[in-house]
Write a protein that holds these residues in place. Structure first.
Motif, short mmCIF file in Angstrom:
data_model
loop_
_atom_site.label_atom_id
_atom_site.label_comp_id
_atom_site.label_asym_id
_atom_site.label_seq_id
_atom_site.Cartn_x
_atom_site.Cartn_y
_atom_site.Cartn_z
N MET A 133 0.83 -1.21 0.00
CA MET A 133 0.00 0.00 0.00
C MET A 133 0.87 1.26 0.00
O MET A 133 0.36 2.35 -0.19
CB MET A 133 -0.89 0.02 1.24
N GLN A 135 3.36 4.30 1.57
CA GLN A 135 3.21 5.16 2.74
C GLN A 135 1.92 5.96 2.61
O GLN A 135 1.93 7.18 2.58
CB GLN A 135 4.40 6.11 2.86
N LEU A 138 -4.29 4.99 3.45
CA LEU A 138 -4.92 3.69 3.68
C LEU A 138 -4.11 2.87 4.68
O LEU A 138 -4.66 2.33 5.65
CB LEU A 138 -5.05 2.94 2.34
N GLY A 216 5.40 5.47 7.96
CA GLY A 216 5.96 6.26 6.87
C GLY A 216 5.24 7.56 6.62
O GLY A 216 5.37 8.15 5.55
N ALA A 217 4.47 8.02 7.60
CA ALA A 217 3.88 9.35 7.46
C ALA A 217 5.01 10.35 7.35
O ALA A 217 6.04 10.20 7.99
CB ALA A 217 3.01 9.68 8.66
N LEU A 218 4.82 11.36 6.50
CA LEU A 218 5.90 12.29 6.23
C LEU A 218 5.81 13.50 7.12
O LEU A 218 4.85 13.67 7.88
CB LEU A 218 5.81 12.71 4.76
N MET A 229 -4.72 6.57 -1.33
CA MET A 229 -3.40 6.04 -1.65
C MET A 229 -2.32 7.12 -1.61
O MET A 229 -1.16 6.85 -1.87
CB MET A 229 -3.39 5.38 -3.04
N ASP A 230 -2.69 8.35 -1.30
CA ASP A 230 -1.72 9.44 -1.28
C ASP A 230 -0.89 9.43 0.01
O ASP A 230 -1.32 8.91 1.03
CB ASP A 230 -2.44 10.78 -1.40
N GLU A 231 0.28 10.04 -0.09
CA GLU A 231 1.10 10.24 1.09
C GLU A 231 0.47 11.32 1.96
O GLU A 231 -0.34 12.11 1.48
CB GLU A 231 2.52 10.67 0.70
N ILE B 64 9.08 14.75 2.29
CA ILE B 64 10.18 14.60 3.24
C ILE B 64 9.69 13.96 4.53
O ILE B 64 8.75 14.45 5.15
CB ILE B 64 10.83 15.95 3.57
N LYS B 75 15.63 2.82 4.87
CA LYS B 75 14.68 2.93 3.76
C LYS B 75 15.42 3.12 2.44
O LYS B 75 15.04 2.59 1.41
CB LYS B 75 13.72 4.10 4.00
#
Lengths: 285, 341
Positions: A133, A135, A138, A216-218, A229-231, B64, B75
Motif C-alpha cells: 500500500m 506510505q 490507507l 511512513g507518514a511524512l 493512496m496518497d502520502e 520529506i 529505507k
C-alpha cells in the motif's frame, strides 16, 4: 472517640480525597490549556490554517496536516467501527463459553496494552510492504484501526452487556430471530454507549504520531491528499517537528497547532455527544 | 442504525475505490515525486529547498520524512527513497548493505553544522575550554569522578558540575563523542540527556552550574539565554587560542574540532529521473542562500562547484571511505581529491 464518629470522619476524608484527586487531573488540564493558549492563540489565523509548511515560522501553516488528520480520522473510523462492533456482537451475543472465546477474550484484552509503536512496526510490514500500500493514508488508517480496535471491542461489549436480558427475551417471545433481536432491539439500545467508546478510541487515534511515523507518514507534504493512496502528514507529527526546531517562532506555531488539534478533538466529541443524546431520546421500551 | 448502514456503505465504497487505485499504481509511479527521508538535523535544509522548489516546479512533489539518519538509510537501502538526509557520513555496514541490494549512491556534502558548548549566563568563571578539558569532562572514565567545576581547573569554584546533552541516538552525540573523546558513542552516562535541544537550552538557562552541548542553530537562537563557550583545540594552524563558534569560524575551518558537514545521499538510479535531477541541482545551487535562513553554515563557493561536478559526473561512493563520523574534515580538500580521475 466513638466508633461511629471515626467512621463518619473517614467517610468525609475519603470524599475530600476523592475530590482532590478529581481536581488534580483537571488542574493539569487547565495549566496545559492556559499555557498553550497564552503562547499560541495570537498565531491562529486563516493563513495559518491554509498555508503549507515553510522555513519561516510566520509563513508556515498546517493545511496538509489538518487534511491529513481528517483523512486518517475518517479512514480509521471506517475500518475500526464495523470490525470492532461486529467482533463485540459475536463475542457478546453469539459466542458460546468455549476455549476459543476465552482465547479471543484474553488476547483482545492484552492487545489493548500493546505499545502503539509496535502497531506501527506491524503496519509497516503488513500494509506498507507486504500488501504494497506504500506510505499511504490507507496504510496509516488500517494501522490505527488495529491500534484502537481492542478499545472499541471492549467498550462495545460493555454496552451490549448493559442492555437488560429481558429485552432480548421479550423479542424472542414475539418470534424474532437472533439477528432481528440484535439489529432492532439490542444495538439501538446500546448505540449511545458504543458511540462513547468509539469516540474515546478515535480521539486517541487522532493524537497518535509514533505509529504513523513508523508506517511512513511524512513531515513535509507540499500537496493536499486526494485519495486514500496518497502520502500524508498529520497534526501530531507537524507539532512534534516544530517543537524541536531551534527558532522560537516554531514553538509558537506548535502551540497554535495544538489548539487546533484540541478544537478538532473537542468538536468531534461534541458531535458524538449530540448523536448519543439523540439516540438515547429515541430508545423507549 | 441507519448510521451504521450508511457508514458501512462508505466503507465498501472506500475499499473498492482503493482497489481501483491499486491498479493505477503504475501510473502513480510516473507522477513526478522526489522521496526524501532521514536526519532531523538536515530536515530544515531540505524543507527550505522544497519550499522554494515548489515555486519553480509546482508539479513535482517533494516528500520529506524524518526517521533519523540511520532510520532513513534503512529505507534508502531498500530503494524506498531517492534521497537520504544524513548528519554523518554513511557507515561501513550501511555501505555494504547498499552494495548487496544493488543501490549505488552519490554522496553530496551540502552545509556545515557545529556543536556549541554552553554554560549559564551567570557563570562568570568559564572564559574558554580546551578540547583536553572537554575530554576530561565527557570521557567514560569521568563518570562518577569529575563532579565539581574545580576538578576541571583548580581556580574554578568547588560547585557541582551539571551536564546536559543530546540523547545517545542522535548524530550530534555521535559526532561530539568522536571529536572530543576520540571514539564514536563513548562518553560518560551520568548526564541529563534529551532528544530535544530546546529542553537542553532550558536546562542550561535555569542552572548556574550547567554545561551542555547543542547544535549551532539552537545556540545562536538562544544567545540571550545561554553563554556560548569558545573552544581551543590546541592546534595553532587552524586559528590560535580559543575560538567562538560563528558562521565565519565554522566555514573557514578555525572552529575545530566541533564543526561537521551535513550530507544528502542521492540514489544513483533516481538521479537519472528528471524530477530528482532537477531537484538536486536546485538544492546545491540554493544552499548558499538557504542554509543561513535555517541556522546552518554554507560551504565555500568552490566546494559547491565541486559538489555540483560530483553530481553531474555521477561519482558514487563515499569520500569518507564509509567510516562514519570523521573529525576536522575539510570538505573542499576531500572533494578535490575525490574529483581527481
Amino acid at each position: 472517640m466513638s466508633k461511629r464518629w471515626r467512621a463518619y470522619l473517614l467517610d468525609r476524608l475519603v470524599g475530600i480525597l476523592g475530590l482532590a484527586a478529581a481536581f488534580i487531573g483537571l488542574l493539569f488540564l487547565v495549566v496545559l490549556i492556559v499555557s498553550i493558549f497564552k503562547l499560541g492563540i495570537a498565531r491562529l489565523s486563516w493563513d495559518f490554517l491554509t498555508s503549507f509548511p515553510s522555513r519561516f515560522p510566520e509563513k508556515a501553516g498546517i493545511y496538509p496536516a489538518i487534511v491529513g488528520s481528517l483523512w486518517i480520522f475518517v479512514g480509521t473510523a471506517l475500518f475500526a467501527i464495523p470490525l470492532g462492533v461486529s467482533a463485540a456482537i459475536y463475542l457478546e451475543e453469539y459466542a458460546k463459553k468455549s476455549w476459543l472465546a476465552n482465547v479471543l477474550e484474553i488476547n483482545i484484552a492484552n492487545l489493548a496494552g500493546v505499545p502503539s509503536i509496535i502497531y506501527g512496526i506491524l503496519g509497516l510490514e503488513i500494509f506498507v510492504r507486504t500488501l504494497q500500500m506504500g506510505q499511504s493514508i490507507l496504510a496509516g488508517s488500517l494501522t490505527l484501526a488495529l491500534l484502537v480496535l481492542p478499545v472499541v471491542i471492549v467498550v462495545a461489549r460493555e454496552a451490549l452487556r448493559a442492555v437488560p436480558p429481558s429485552i432480548r427475551e421479550a423479542a424472542y417471545a414475539l418470534g424474532a430471530t437472533k439477528w432481528q433481536t440484535i439489529w432492532k432491539q439490542v444495538l439501538p439500545a446500546a448505540f449511545g454507549n458504543i458511540l462513547t467508546g468509539i469516540i474515546l478510541a478515535l480521539a486517541r487515534a487522532i493524537g497518535e504520531a509514533a505509529p504513523l511515523i513508523v508506517v511512513g507518514a511524512l513531515t513535509y507534504v507540499p500537496f493536499i491528499p486526494r485519495s486514500p493512496m496518497d502520502e500524508f502528514t498529520v497534526l501530531p507529527i507537524q507539532i512534534f517537528n516544530w517543537v524541536s526546531r531551534p527558532q522560537h517562532g516554531f514553538v509558537i506555531n506548535a502551540a497554535a497547532a495544538i489548539i487546533v488539534l484540541l478544537v478538532l478533538v473537542l468538536g468531534l466529541n461534541g458531535i458524538a455527544i449530540f448523536l448519543r443524546y439523540r439516540s438515547q431520546r429515541k430508545v423507549r421500551w | 442504525m441507519r448510521y451504521g448502514l450508511f457508514l458501512f456503505g462508505i466503507f465498501l465504497v472506500g475499499l473498492l475505490s482503493s482497489c481501483g487505485k491499486q491498479s493505477q499504481q503504475s501510473a502513480e509511479s510516473q507522477r513526478a515525486v522526489v522521496r526524501i527521508d532521514g536526519s532531523s538535523t538536515v530536515y530544515p535544509l531540505s524543507e527550505a529547498v522544497a519550499e522554494e522548489f515548489r515555486q519553480v516546479a509546482p508539479d513535482i512533489h517533494v516528500l520529506i520524512g524524518v526517521s533519523g539518519t540511520g532510520g532513513g538509510f534503512k529505507k534508502f537501502i531498500r530503494g524506498e527513497t531517492d534521497i537520504n538526509d544524513a548528519s554523518r557520513p554513511i557507515r561501513a555496514i550501511e555501505d555494504s548493505l547498499c552494495r548487496t541490494n544493488g543501490i549505488a549512491y552519490i554522496e553530496l556534502p551540502i552545509a556545515y553544522d557545529a556543536m556549541c558548548v554552553l554554560v549559564n549566563p551567570q557563570n562568570d568563571w568559564v572564559d574558554y575550554l580546551t578540547v583536553e578539558e572537554l575530554r576530561t569532562i565527557w570521557a567514560p572514565e569521568a563518570q562518577g569522578k569529575i563532579l565539581y567545576w574545580d576538578q576541571i581547573r583548580p581556580e574554578w569554584p568547588h560547585e557541582e558540575l551539571h551536564l546536559y546533552g543530546p540523547g545517545v541516538e542522535s548524530g550530534t552525540y555521535d559526532y561530539f563523542t568522536k571529536a572530543i573523546v576520540g571514539k564514536e558513542h563513548a562518553s560518560r552516562g551520568d548526564y541529563t540527556s534529551s532528544e530535544d535541544d530546546n529542553v537542553i537550552i532550558q536546562g542550561v538557562a535555569s542552572d548556574r552550574y550547567a554545561l551542555a552541548f547543542v547544535g549551532l542553530a539552537y545556540a545562536l537562537n538562544n544567545k540571550d539565554r545561554v553563554k556560548i563557550v569558545p573552544i581551543d583545540d590546541g592546534n595553532d594552524q587552524n586559528g590560535a587560542g580559543p575560538i567562538l563558534p560563528s558562521p565565519e569560524t565554522v566555514r573557514n575551518g578555525t572552529y575545530q574540532p566541533l564543526s561537521r558537514p551535513l550530507f544528502i545521499y542521492v540514489n544513483r538510479q533516481s538521479a537519472d529521473r528528471p524530477a530528482v535531477e532537477q531537484f538536486v541541482h536546485f538544492y546545491i545551487e540554493h544552499m548558499p542562500a538557504l542554509a543561513p535562513d535555517v541556522g546552518y553554515v554554507p560551504l565555500s563557493e568552490k566546494a559547491y562547484q565541486l559538489v555540483k561536478q560530483r553530481f553531474q559526473q555521477r561519482i558514487t561512493g563515499s569520500i569518507f571511505g564509509a567510516h562514519g563520523s570523521q573529525v576536522g574534515v575539510q570538505v573542499e580538500a576531500l572533494l578535490e581529491q575525490a574529483g581527481q580521475p
